[in-house]
Design a protein around this motif. Structure first.
Motif, PDB file in Angstrom:
ATOM      1  N   ALA A  27      16.872 -28.463   7.129  1.00 14.39           N
ATOM      2  CA  ALA A  27      15.672 -27.669   6.871  1.00 14.39           C
ATOM      3  C   ALA A  27      15.715 -27.189   5.433  1.00 14.39           C
ATOM      4  N   LYS A  28      14.641 -26.554   5.006  1.00 15.65           N
ATOM      5  CA  LYS A  28      14.551 -26.069   3.636  1.00 15.65           C
ATOM      6  C   LYS A  28      14.161 -24.596   3.606  1.00 15.65           C
ATOM      7  N   PHE A  29      14.538 -23.954   2.516  1.00 17.67           N
ATOM      8  CA  PHE A  29      14.102 -22.588   2.265  1.00 17.67           C
ATOM      9  C   PHE A  29      12.892 -22.655   1.345  1.00 17.67           C
ATOM     10  N   ILE A  30      11.771 -22.110   1.809  1.00 16.09           N
ATOM     11  CA  ILE A  30      10.537 -22.126   1.048  1.00 16.09           C
ATOM     12  C   ILE A  30      10.317 -20.750   0.425  1.00 16.09           C
ATOM     13  N   THR A  31      10.061 -20.737  -0.882  1.00 19.36           N
ATOM     14  CA  THR A  31       9.796 -19.499  -1.606  1.00 19.36           C
ATOM     15  C   THR A  31       8.347 -19.477  -2.074  1.00 19.36           C
ATOM     16  N   ILE A  32       7.719 -18.317  -1.987  1.00 23.03           N
ATOM     17  CA  ILE A  32       6.361 -18.164  -2.504  1.00 23.03           C
ATOM     18  C   ILE A  32       6.451 -17.689  -3.946  1.00 23.03           C
ATOM     19  N   THR A  33       6.012 -18.534  -4.864  1.00 19.92           N
ATOM     20  CA  THR A  33       6.102 -18.262  -6.292  1.00 19.92           C
ATOM     21  C   THR A  33       4.746 -18.480  -6.939  1.00 19.92           C
ATOM     22  N   ASN A  34       4.249 -17.440  -7.604  1.00 15.28           N
ATOM     23  CA  ASN A  34       2.939 -17.512  -8.263  1.00 15.28           C
ATOM     24  C   ASN A  34       1.845 -17.969  -7.298  1.00 15.28           C
ATOM     25  N   GLY A  35       1.926 -17.464  -6.080  1.00 15.05           N
ATOM     26  CA  GLY A  35       0.897 -17.763  -5.096  1.00 15.05           C
ATOM     27  C   GLY A  35       0.955 -19.149  -4.511  1.00 15.05           C
ATOM     28  N   GLU A  36       2.086 -19.844  -4.673  1.00 15.90           N
ATOM     29  CA  GLU A  36       2.235 -21.187  -4.133  1.00 15.90           C
ATOM     30  C   GLU A  36       3.584 -21.308  -3.435  1.00 15.90           C
ATOM     31  N   TYR A  37       3.647 -22.258  -2.486  1.00 16.32           N
ATOM     32  CA  TYR A  37       4.911 -22.554  -1.831  1.00 16.32           C
ATOM     33  C   TYR A  37       5.754 -23.434  -2.755  1.00 16.32           C
ATOM     34  N   THR A  38       7.012 -23.062  -2.893  1.00 15.32           N
ATOM     35  CA  THR A  38       7.956 -23.878  -3.658  1.00 15.32           C
ATOM     36  C   THR A  38       9.217 -24.038  -2.827  1.00 15.32           C
ATOM     37  N   MET A  39       9.982 -25.068  -3.114  1.00 10.29           N
ATOM     38  CA  MET A  39      11.189 -25.322  -2.335  1.00 10.29           C
ATOM     39  C   MET A  39      12.408 -24.913  -3.131  1.00 10.29           C
ATOM     40  N   VAL A  56      10.814 -15.495   1.051  1.00  7.51           N
ATOM     41  CA  VAL A  56      11.501 -16.742   1.384  1.00  7.51           C
ATOM     42  C   VAL A  56      11.479 -16.915   2.897  1.00  7.51           C
ATOM     43  N   PHE A  57      11.102 -18.110   3.362  1.00  7.06           N
ATOM     44  CA  PHE A  57      11.167 -18.383   4.794  1.00  7.06           C
ATOM     45  C   PHE A  57      11.726 -19.780   5.031  1.00  7.06           C
ATOM     46  N   LEU A  58      12.137 -20.007   6.263  1.00  6.93           N
ATOM     47  CA  LEU A  58      12.768 -21.266   6.649  1.00  6.93           C
ATOM     48  C   LEU A  58      11.718 -22.235   7.176  1.00  6.93           C
ATOM     49  N   SER A  59      11.850 -23.504   6.809  1.00  4.48           N
ATOM     50  CA  SER A  59      10.908 -24.511   7.310  1.00  4.48           C
ATOM     51  C   SER A  59      11.556 -25.881   7.230  1.00  4.48           C
ATOM     52  N   ASP A 101       0.825  -1.210   0.000  1.00  2.92           N
ATOM     53  CA  ASP A 101       0.000   0.000   0.000  1.00  2.92           C
ATOM     54  C   ASP A 101       0.861   1.262   0.000  1.00  2.92           C
ATOM     55  N   LEU A 102       2.049   1.171   0.589  1.00  3.38           N
ATOM     56  CA  LEU A 102       2.973   2.318   0.625  1.00  3.38           C
ATOM     57  C   LEU A 102       3.826   2.403  -0.630  1.00  3.38           C
ATOM     58  N   GLY A 103       3.610   1.498  -1.571  1.00  2.23           N
ATOM     59  CA  GLY A 103       4.368   1.523  -2.809  1.00  2.23           C
ATOM     60  C   GLY A 103       5.753   0.916  -2.692  1.00  2.23           C
ATOM     61  N   MET A 104       5.981   0.137  -1.643  1.00  2.00           N
ATOM     62  CA  MET A 104       7.291  -0.481  -1.449  1.00  2.00           C
ATOM     63  C   MET A 104       7.362  -1.799  -2.222  1.00  2.00           C
ATOM     64  N   SER A 105       8.507  -2.051  -2.818  1.00  2.00           N
ATOM     65  CA  SER A 105       8.682  -3.279  -3.608  1.00  2.00           C
ATOM     66  C   SER A 105       9.842  -4.122  -3.100  1.00  2.00           C
ATOM     67  N   LEU A 106      10.284  -3.856  -1.882  1.00  2.00           N
ATOM     68  CA  LEU A 106      11.392  -4.632  -1.331  1.00  2.00           C
ATOM     69  C   LEU A 106      10.969  -6.076  -1.097  1.00  2.00           C
ATOM     70  N   PRO A 107      11.856  -7.044  -1.340  1.00  2.00           N
ATOM     71  CA  PRO A 107      11.543  -8.442  -1.047  1.00  2.00           C
ATOM     72  C   PRO A 107      11.544  -8.696   0.456  1.00  2.00           C
ATOM     73  N   PHE A 108      10.886  -9.783   0.850  1.00  2.00           N
ATOM     74  CA  PHE A 108      10.794 -10.144   2.258  1.00  2.00           C
ATOM     75  C   PHE A 108      11.452 -11.492   2.519  1.00  2.00           C
ATOM     76  N   LEU A 109      12.064 -11.595   3.695  1.00  2.00           N
ATOM     77  CA  LEU A 109      12.551 -12.861   4.222  1.00  2.00           C
ATOM     78  C   LEU A 109      11.844 -13.109   5.547  1.00  2.00           C
ATOM     79  N   GLY A 110      11.571 -14.378   5.851  1.00  2.00           N
ATOM     80  CA  GLY A 110      10.858 -14.682   7.078  1.00  2.00           C
ATOM     81  C   GLY A 110      11.423 -15.887   7.801  1.00  2.00           C
ATOM     82  N   SER A 111      10.904 -16.113   8.992  1.00  2.00           N
ATOM     83  CA  SER A 111      11.270 -17.273   9.802  1.00  2.00           C
ATOM     84  C   SER A 111      10.207 -18.350   9.619  1.00  2.00           C
ATOM     85  N   ASP A 112      10.301 -19.432  10.377  1.00  2.00           N
ATOM     86  CA  ASP A 112       9.349 -20.525  10.172  1.00  2.00           C
ATOM     87  C   ASP A 112       7.933 -20.175  10.613  1.00  2.00           C
ATOM     88  N   GLY A 113       7.771 -19.079  11.346  1.00  2.00           N
ATOM     89  CA  GLY A 113       6.441 -18.626  11.715  1.00  2.00           C
ATOM     90  C   GLY A 113       5.619 -18.127  10.538  1.00  2.00           C
TER      91      GLY A 113
END
Length: 405
Positions: A392-404, A305-308, A275-287
């Protein structure tokens, strides 16, 4: 007696192993929190118990604690349901043979609403029902509230997802998930060394042990790797407006935003960033596991990308069978919390078999000697300090789906 923290060598070894482990998926909030548990209180009262909570035979009662209502209910429901799948599998396969007795598993699960006082009440209720072992709690704060109580009672405790360092501080306590510091170190290495980010912003919950534990380790490791934390913005529990934090970050030269928090917070933060017009990528934890079930616009988390430790679409017979059983039972795709609990039940089974006993003292002694091939790690074992050895694996959200990755 207080357990030692993981050694530097163990942390380094586990961090290196994270490139070869497991990941997650979807929303588990569809189950009814009021549904019948695997075992009722009546079934729970059947075993005659000894001082350590051991039964004379027949039924091995697992106590479960986690949020079934409230903001974190998705996590607790996942744990409860993942454990139920494992219990059904084991019982249908003939139970657990310990000496001359074959035990079937039952479970009584209590709602702690992810709060400390409710966790203590839940634990006391379960001990009154003479549980044989404890699967819980699900969240770190609740786990810390009871960890010394379980040590005093001498009962085997396995937390599926309590990742605060002290959740496994006592000799009777073990965990299936990774520690907060290890998550922070791993994500910092990944951000700086693998993705090449040098300028990093952080948004964290300073009222939550989980979030602050990961954040502290992450920021220290970023600095050790030659990176820079250009903004470290905090919030508190139940905050829903993150415009101040995001506006502050927008004024920096940050290349990425790290959010070590639960998926509900990630949902608000990513939406407001867009909403603020930011386009920075995000990294997350397993939460972040389950965030796609919370967002209304999947593009807000695209590329995150988050850890799981678990990935529901992994091409593994064990994973496929679990996902199929879970989806059939609950109409939802299991996440890592469900997988953690499933593995936790099988760890109880392995400890009983190794110990040749259902006495907690014997099972606790057996824990560092067992190895299981679980959903969250093949060849998973445990250190005497209560920590899991697994990847553990790094999970990426791609095209609205979780990918490894």
């Amino acid at each position: 007696m207080k357990k030692k923290f993981l050694s530097v060598l163990l942390v380094a070894a586990m961090t290196a192993s994270l490139l070869a482990g497991c990941g997650s998926t979807a929303d588990t909030g569809s189950a009814d929190a009021g549904a019948a548990d695997t075992a009722t209180a009546d079934a729970a009262s059947e075993p005659a118990t000894t001082e350590a909570g051991a039964s004379d035979g027949g039924t091995f009662l697992i106590g479960g604690i986690g949020p079934l209502t409230g903001a974190a209910a998705s996590y607790g429901l996942s744990v409860k349901q993942g454990a139920e799948v494992a219990i059904q599998e084991i019982n249908e396969a003939g139970g657990v043979k310990v000496g001359d007795v074959t035990y079937t598993f039952a479970m009584q699960f209590e709602d702690d609403q992810a709060t400390e006082d409710k966790a203590i009440q839940a634990y006391n209720t379960l001990m009154d029902q003479k549980i044989n072992a404890l699967l819980g709690t699900v969240t770190s704060g609740a786990c810390l509230a009871i960890v010394d109580l379980t040590a005093e009672d001498g009962i085997l405790q396995i937390t599926p997802s309590g990742s605060a360092q002290d959740c496994a501080k006592n000799p009777n306590a073990f965990r299936i998930c990774f520690t907060d510091p290890l998550q922070g170190v791993t994500m910092a290495d990944y951000a700086v060394k693998d993705l090449g980010y040098k300028k990093i912003a952080v948004i964290f919950n300073n009222s939550d042990e989980y979030s602050t534990g990961i954040k502290d380790a992450f920021e220290a490791q970023v600095a050790a790797n030659g990176g820079e934390i250009v903004a470290s913005e905090s919030f508190v529990k139940d905050d829903v407006d993150f415009n101040t934090q995001l506006t502050s970050i927008k004024g920096t030269d940050a290349e990425v935003i790290f959010v070590p928090a639960y998926y509900n917070d990630a949902n608000y933060i990513t939406k407001q960033a867009k909403d603020l017009g930011m386009s920075l990528p995000f990294l997350g934890s397993d939460g972040w596991d389950g965030v796609l079930g919370a967002v209304t616009d999947p593009t807000t988390v695209e590329g995150a990308v988050f850890l799981s430790p678990f990935f529901a679409a992994e091409d593994s017979e064990l994973v496929k069978n679990f996902v199929s059983a879970y989806e059939t039972a609950y109409g939802a795709t299991p996440d890592q919390f469900a997988a953690d609990a499933y593995d936790g039940v099988y760890v109880f089974k392995a400890a009983m078999e190794k110990a040749g006993s259902i006495e907690s003292a014997a099972m606790i002694e057996a824990m560092p000697q067992i190895t299981i091939d679980g959903l969250t790690g093949s060849g998973m074992s445990f250190t005497p300090e209560g920590e899991p050895n697994k990847g553990a694996k790094f999970i990426t959200i791609t095209n609205g789906e979780y990918t490894m990755k």
